[in-house]
Each structure stands twice: as structure tokens, then as C-alpha cells.
Write a protein that holds these residues in place. Structure first.
Motif, PDB file in Angstrom:
ATOM      1  N   THR A 209       6.070 114.358  46.619  1.00  0.00           N
ATOM      2  CA  THR A 209       7.474 114.171  46.237  1.00  0.00           C
ATOM      3  C   THR A 209       7.637 114.191  44.721  1.00  0.00           C
ATOM      4  OG1 THR A 209       7.918 112.879  48.220  1.00  0.00           O
ATOM      5  CG2 THR A 209       9.460 112.633  46.394  1.00  0.00           C
ATOM      6  N   GLN A 210       6.716 113.573  44.028  1.00  0.00           N
ATOM      7  CA  GLN A 210       6.765 113.538  42.563  1.00  0.00           C
ATOM      8  C   GLN A 210       6.697 114.950  41.974  1.00  0.00           C
ATOM      9  OE1 GLN A 210       3.671 111.080  40.894  1.00  0.00           O
ATOM     10  NE2 GLN A 210       3.962 111.880  38.822  1.00  0.00           N
ATOM     11  N   ILE A 211       5.800 115.749  42.516  1.00  0.00           N
ATOM     12  CA  ILE A 211       5.626 117.112  42.002  1.00  0.00           C
ATOM     13  C   ILE A 211       6.808 118.000  42.388  1.00  0.00           C
ATOM     14  CG2 ILE A 211       4.222 119.206  42.178  1.00  0.00           C
ATOM     15  CD1 ILE A 211       2.942 117.039  40.506  1.00  0.00           C
ATOM     16  N   THR A 212       7.230 117.941  43.631  1.00  0.00           N
ATOM     17  CA  THR A 212       8.324 118.823  44.058  1.00  0.00           C
ATOM     18  C   THR A 212       9.635 118.466  43.358  1.00  0.00           C
ATOM     19  OG1 THR A 212       8.744 117.390  45.982  1.00  0.00           O
ATOM     20  CG2 THR A 212       7.298 119.306  46.316  1.00  0.00           C
ATOM     21  N   THR A 213       9.833 117.193  43.050  1.00  0.00           N
ATOM     22  CA  THR A 213      11.026 116.783  42.301  1.00  0.00           C
ATOM     23  C   THR A 213      11.011 117.394  40.906  1.00  0.00           C
ATOM     24  OG1 THR A 213      11.191 114.692  43.514  1.00  0.00           O
ATOM     25  CG2 THR A 213      12.310 114.809  41.389  1.00  0.00           C
ATOM     26  N   ALA A 214       9.846 117.359  40.252  1.00  0.00           N
ATOM     27  CA  ALA A 214       9.716 117.952  38.920  1.00  0.00           C
ATOM     28  C   ALA A 214       9.924 119.465  38.981  1.00  0.00           C
ATOM     29  CB  ALA A 214       8.354 117.617  38.335  1.00  0.00           C
ATOM     30  N   TYR A 215       9.363 120.081  40.005  1.00  0.00           N
ATOM     31  CA  TYR A 215       9.502 121.533  40.162  1.00  0.00           C
ATOM     32  C   TYR A 215      10.960 121.920  40.405  1.00  0.00           C
ATOM     33  CZ  TYR A 215       8.448 126.227  41.981  1.00  0.00           C
ATOM     34  OH  TYR A 215       8.389 127.581  42.191  1.00  0.00           O
ATOM     35  N   ALA A 216      11.653 121.137  41.217  1.00  0.00           N
ATOM     36  CA  ALA A 216      13.070 121.399  41.496  1.00  0.00           C
ATOM     37  C   ALA A 216      13.900 121.306  40.221  1.00  0.00           C
ATOM     38  CB  ALA A 216      13.588 120.415  42.538  1.00  0.00           C
ATOM     39  N   ALA A 217      13.554 120.355  39.359  1.00  0.00           N
ATOM     40  CA  ALA A 217      14.289 120.201  38.099  1.00  0.00           C
ATOM     41  C   ALA A 217      14.101 121.425  37.206  1.00  0.00           C
ATOM     42  CB  ALA A 217      13.822 118.940  37.382  1.00  0.00           C
ATOM     43  N   VAL A 218      12.875 121.936  37.133  1.00  0.00           N
ATOM     44  CA  VAL A 218      12.597 123.131  36.318  1.00  0.00           C
ATOM     45  C   VAL A 218      13.344 124.337  36.869  1.00  0.00           C
ATOM     46  CG1 VAL A 218      10.804 124.773  35.633  1.00  0.00           C
ATOM     47  CG2 VAL A 218      10.364 122.319  35.493  1.00  0.00           C
ATOM     48  N   GLN A 219      13.353 124.466  38.199  1.00  0.00           N
ATOM     49  CA  GLN A 219      13.986 125.612  38.835  1.00  0.00           C
ATOM     50  C   GLN A 219      15.500 125.450  38.976  1.00  0.00           C
ATOM     51  OE1 GLN A 219      12.192 128.522  39.889  1.00  0.00           O
ATOM     52  NE2 GLN A 219      10.782 127.484  38.511  1.00  0.00           N
ATOM     53  N   GLU A 220      15.980 124.218  38.670  1.00  0.00           N
ATOM     54  CA  GLU A 220      17.399 123.914  38.805  1.00  0.00           C
ATOM     55  C   GLU A 220      17.874 124.185  40.233  1.00  0.00           C
ATOM     56  OE1 GLU A 220      19.363 126.138  35.743  1.00  0.00           O
ATOM     57  OE2 GLU A 220      18.582 124.869  34.136  1.00  0.00           O
ATOM     58  N   GLN A 221      17.069 123.677  41.188  1.00  0.00           N
ATOM     59  CA  GLN A 221      17.360 123.827  42.609  1.00  0.00           C
ATOM     60  C   GLN A 221      17.172 122.488  43.312  1.00  0.00           C
ATOM     61  OE1 GLN A 221      15.024 126.960  44.383  1.00  0.00           O
ATOM     62  NE2 GLN A 221      15.339 128.362  42.672  1.00  0.00           N
ATOM     63  N   GLU A 222      17.590 122.457  44.576  1.00  0.00           N
ATOM     64  CA  GLU A 222      17.383 121.271  45.402  1.00  0.00           C
ATOM     65  C   GLU A 222      15.940 121.228  45.901  1.00  0.00           C
ATOM     66  OE1 GLU A 222      19.475 118.763  46.070  1.00  0.00           O
ATOM     67  OE2 GLU A 222      20.965 119.685  44.739  1.00  0.00           O
ATOM     68  N   ASP A 223      15.407 120.018  46.069  1.00  0.00           N
ATOM     69  CA  ASP A 223      14.081 119.848  46.644  1.00  0.00           C
ATOM     70  C   ASP A 223      14.195 119.955  48.165  1.00  0.00           C
ATOM     71  OD1 ASP A 223      11.535 119.230  47.391  1.00  0.00           O
ATOM     72  OD2 ASP A 223      11.564 117.152  46.695  1.00  0.00           O
ATOM     73  N   ASP A 224      14.193 121.190  48.643  1.00  0.00           N
ATOM     74  CA  ASP A 224      14.341 121.429  50.079  1.00  0.00           C
ATOM     75  C   ASP A 224      13.172 122.273  50.582  1.00  0.00           C
ATOM     76  OD1 ASP A 224      14.870 123.947  49.066  1.00  0.00           O
ATOM     77  OD2 ASP A 224      17.037 123.851  49.480  1.00  0.00           O
ATOM     78  N   ALA A 225      13.241 122.663  51.839  1.00  0.00           N
ATOM     79  CA  ALA A 225      12.143 123.410  52.455  1.00  0.00           C
ATOM     80  C   ALA A 225      11.908 124.744  51.752  1.00  0.00           C
ATOM     81  CB  ALA A 225      12.441 123.641  53.938  1.00  0.00           C
ATOM     82  N   ALA A 226      12.993 125.407  51.340  1.00  0.00           N
ATOM     83  CA  ALA A 226      12.860 126.701  50.675  1.00  0.00           C
ATOM     84  C   ALA A 226      12.140 126.551  49.336  1.00  0.00           C
ATOM     85  CB  ALA A 226      14.232 127.338  50.472  1.00  0.00           C
ATOM     86  N   LEU A 227      12.500 125.499  48.593  1.00  0.00           N
ATOM     87  CA  LEU A 227      11.852 125.298  47.298  1.00  0.00           C
ATOM     88  C   LEU A 227      10.370 124.975  47.489  1.00  0.00           C
ATOM     89  CD1 LEU A 227      12.906 123.927  44.063  1.00  0.00           C
ATOM     90  CD2 LEU A 227      11.175 122.518  45.195  1.00  0.00           C
ATOM     91  N   ARG A 228      10.047 124.161  48.484  1.00  0.00           N
ATOM     92  CA  ARG A 228       8.642 123.815  48.719  1.00  0.00           C
ATOM     93  C   ARG A 228       7.833 125.029  49.174  1.00  0.00           C
ATOM     94  NH1 ARG A 228       7.700 117.616  50.469  1.00  0.00           N
ATOM     95  NH2 ARG A 228       9.241 116.670  49.073  1.00  0.00           N
ATOM     96  N   GLU A 229       8.472 125.906  49.913  1.00  0.00           N
ATOM     97  CA  GLU A 229       7.793 127.142  50.313  1.00  0.00           C
ATOM     98  C   GLU A 229       7.502 127.995  49.084  1.00  0.00           C
ATOM     99  OE1 GLU A 229       8.592 131.076  53.144  1.00  0.00           O
ATOM    100  OE2 GLU A 229       9.842 129.278  53.376  1.00  0.00           O
ATOM    101  N   SER A 230       8.477 128.056  48.157  1.00  0.00           N
ATOM    102  CA  SER A 230       8.281 128.807  46.920  1.00  0.00           C
ATOM    103  C   SER A 230       7.165 128.197  46.080  1.00  0.00           C
ATOM    104  CB  SER A 230       9.588 128.824  46.114  1.00  0.00           C
ATOM    105  OG  SER A 230       9.390 129.372  44.840  1.00  0.00           O
ATOM    106  N   LEU A 231       7.147 126.871  46.006  1.00  0.00           N
ATOM    107  CA  LEU A 231       6.102 126.186  45.246  1.00  0.00           C
ATOM    108  C   LEU A 231       4.732 126.426  45.862  1.00  0.00           C
ATOM    109  CD1 LEU A 231       5.074 124.252  43.092  1.00  0.00           C
ATOM    110  CD2 LEU A 231       5.732 122.341  44.578  1.00  0.00           C
TER     111      LEU A 231
END
Length: 304
Positions: free
Chosen positions: A235-257
Motif C-alpha cells: 500500500t505504501q508503494i502503490t500510494t507513492a506510485y499513484a501520486a507520481v502518475q497522478e492516478q487513483e490507486d486502483d487495480a489498473a494502476l497496480r497492474e501497470s506498476l
């Protein structure tokens, strides 16, 4: 006289044929110590040393006339320097051949692969620069396109020394093969274009570095990938990644990560870093392969 070595004994000691010893003797390159009672040539210790030197110089491509001047110490300083440089070139060529043959033997290369490797090893400095620039431009775009591209061009460029070791030559051949590989170029390009916003945004810690920093202590402590601590780190990492990508921390973003980190964990990416360090004389890289694998497993086991 009957002392000293016979022509056959000298030939065996020098690793040449009797015919070669006779030829060098007649040219005055290998002095006779005398003759036996039966009139056969005899040679002393000096002949053994001279024959060894003659053989070495001939193997390096030095002509007999020049060898005569070297042995008679009639070679001018400038000419001696020129021949020393020629010998140095021959030594570099031999190291190139050694590097190619060693790499080929280790991999069990086909004749076609071996020919390709030899071509890479024989490239001039300018040709090497062209190959590297083409790879870096393909992977990271023009170095003047932005700060990140500029940094990657500098940090990912191999610089083979003028007098490389065999290990550096072997590393160069393998790295050049990677740089020429279309799949590897695509992999590196994908890693770079995953974060276009980083070219204009304020500097942020790369996601791979953030994963490594977060996961390393968990690995050291023996934390399992299906534990609450692992879920918290995800959760800590995906939240940071979502902030960089300016997106929601959802399934699509986690798949991209996951796709991005899988590409980053590709063994070819780690191998490039290892080869780059050998060529440039850097300390061995501490690539976070284990940390990336751990995090990818933990993310796959975490529901969102």
C-alpha cells in the motif's frame, strides 16, 4: 667441440623445427657455440635465449630484417618505439581474440554468433561510440530532450579504456550484443517512457529505488510476502506510485506498476549494469532483483 646443445636439442628447447634453427643460424640470428668433432653445429645457453626472442618477435609479426637490427642493437630509438607500438597493437588484437574465444567457449556459440562477437570486438572507438549512442537514443531519446534523459545517457554509457583487460573486452562484447538486441532496446525504452511526467516534475525517488528501500529491511527480517507487514508495504508503494502518475490507486494502476517492475527485474537489465561496471571500472552494482521479486509476489497476494 662436443659441449653445448645439438641443433635438434636446441629446436626442442625453442619449440621450433630443426629447419628453422638452421635458417636462423645461417642468418646469424642464433649464434653457434662451435662444432662437434664430426662437424655438427653446437649451441650454448645464449642461443637458447636468442632463439626464444626470435620466435616471440616472429609470432608478433616482426620481419627478419628488423629482428636482426634489434638483436644487433642497431635499431634507432624512433624505429624501436614504432615497433614497440606495433607489438602493443598485436597484444591488443590477441586480447580481443582471447575475449571472443573465451566468451564463445563459455556460451557454446555457433560460428555465426562467434563471427558477430568478433565484429563487435574489433570495432574502433568511434564505431563503439556510434553503437552506444544509437542504443541510448533508442532507449532514452535525445539527451537534450530533458534532465532525466541526459542523466541516463551519462550513467548508462560504457567507456572502454584504451588498453582494456581481457575481462573488460569480454564484458564489452556481451554488452554490445545486448545493446544491439531489439527486444532489450524495447525493454529499456518501456522503462523510460513509463514515467514521462518525471521529465518536467520536481525530482522524485524512482519507484524501483523506493521498492528496494522499503523491502530490503523486510527481507532481512525474514518477513513473508503474505504477511500484514507485506500488505502495508504494498500500500505504501502503490500510494507513492499513484501520486507520481497522478492516478487513483486502483487495480489498473497496480497492474501497470507490476508490469513496470517486472521489466525492471528482467535479468538482462541487471546484467547490463554488471557489464557496465566491469567496463567502466566501477564497484559491482547492488541491483535490487530480490527486492523486486519479493514485492511483485507480495503485490500479487494482496487484495485491493
Amino acid at each position: 667441440m662436443d659441449g653445448g646443445y645439438s641443433i635438434g636439442e636446441l629446436a626442442r628447447l625453442g619449440g621450433v623445427t630443426v629447419k628453422a634453427v638452421r635458417f636462423y643460424s645461417e642468418r646469424g640470428l642464433v649464434p653457434e657455440h662451435g662444432r662437434s668433432a664430426a662437424g655438427h653445429r653446437r649451441y650454448g645457453p645464449e642461443a637458447v635465449m636468442r632463439l626464444g626472442l626470435v620466435r616471440t618477435l616472429r609470432e608478433l609479426g616482426i620481419d627478419l630484417a628488423t629482428i636482426e637490427r634489434i638483436l644487433d642493437r642497431r635499431l634507432p630509438a624512433a624505429e624501436a618505439a614504432a615497433h614497440a607500438e606495433a607489438v602493443a597493437v598485436q597484444m591488443r588484437v590477441l586480447r580481443l581474440r582471447y575475449a571472443v574465444l573465451s566468451a564463445a567457449a563459455r556460451r557454446g556459440s555457433t560460428p555465426e554468433e562467434m563471427d558477430f562477437m568478433h565484429r563487435l570486438a574489433r570495432l574502433s572507438a568511434a564505431e563503439r561510440d556510434t553503437l552506444v549512442d544509437d542504443f541510448l537514443n533508442s532507449a532514452f531519446g535525445d539527451p537534450d530532450a530533458g534532465p532525466l534523459s541526459r542523466v541516463l545517457h551519462r550513467s548508462m554509457a560504457p567507456e572502454l579504456p584504451d588498453d582494456p583487460t581481457s575481462e573488460q573486452l569480454e564484458a564489452w562484447v556481451e554488452l554490445a550484443e545486448l545493446a544491439e538486441d531489439p527486444e532489450f532496446r524495447s525493454l529499456m525504452r518501456g522503462l523510460f517512457t513509463e514515467h514521462p511526467a518525471l521529465e518536467t516534475a520536481p525530482p522524485r525517488k524512482p519507484i524501483v529505488a523506493r521498492v528496494a528501500e522499503t523491502v530490503a529491511p523486510l527481507l532481512a527480517a525474514g518477513v513473508t510476502t503474505n504477511s500484514p507487514e507485506a500488505a502495508q508495504s504494498v500500500t505504501q508503494i502503490t500510494t507513492a506510485y499513484a501520486a507520481v502518475q497522478e492516478q487513483e490507486d486502483d487495480a489498473a494502476l497496480r497492474e501497470s506498476l507490476a508490469a513496470h517492475l517486472t521489466a525492471a527485474a528482467d535479468p538482462r537489465r541487471e546484467r547490463y549494469s554488471e557489464l557496465l561496471s566491469i567496463i567502466n571500472g566501477w564497484d559491482p552494482p547492488n541491483y535490487p532483483g530480490k527486492e523486486l521479486d519479493w514485492f511483485l509476489t507480495a503485490m500479487a497476494q494482496t487484495e485491493h
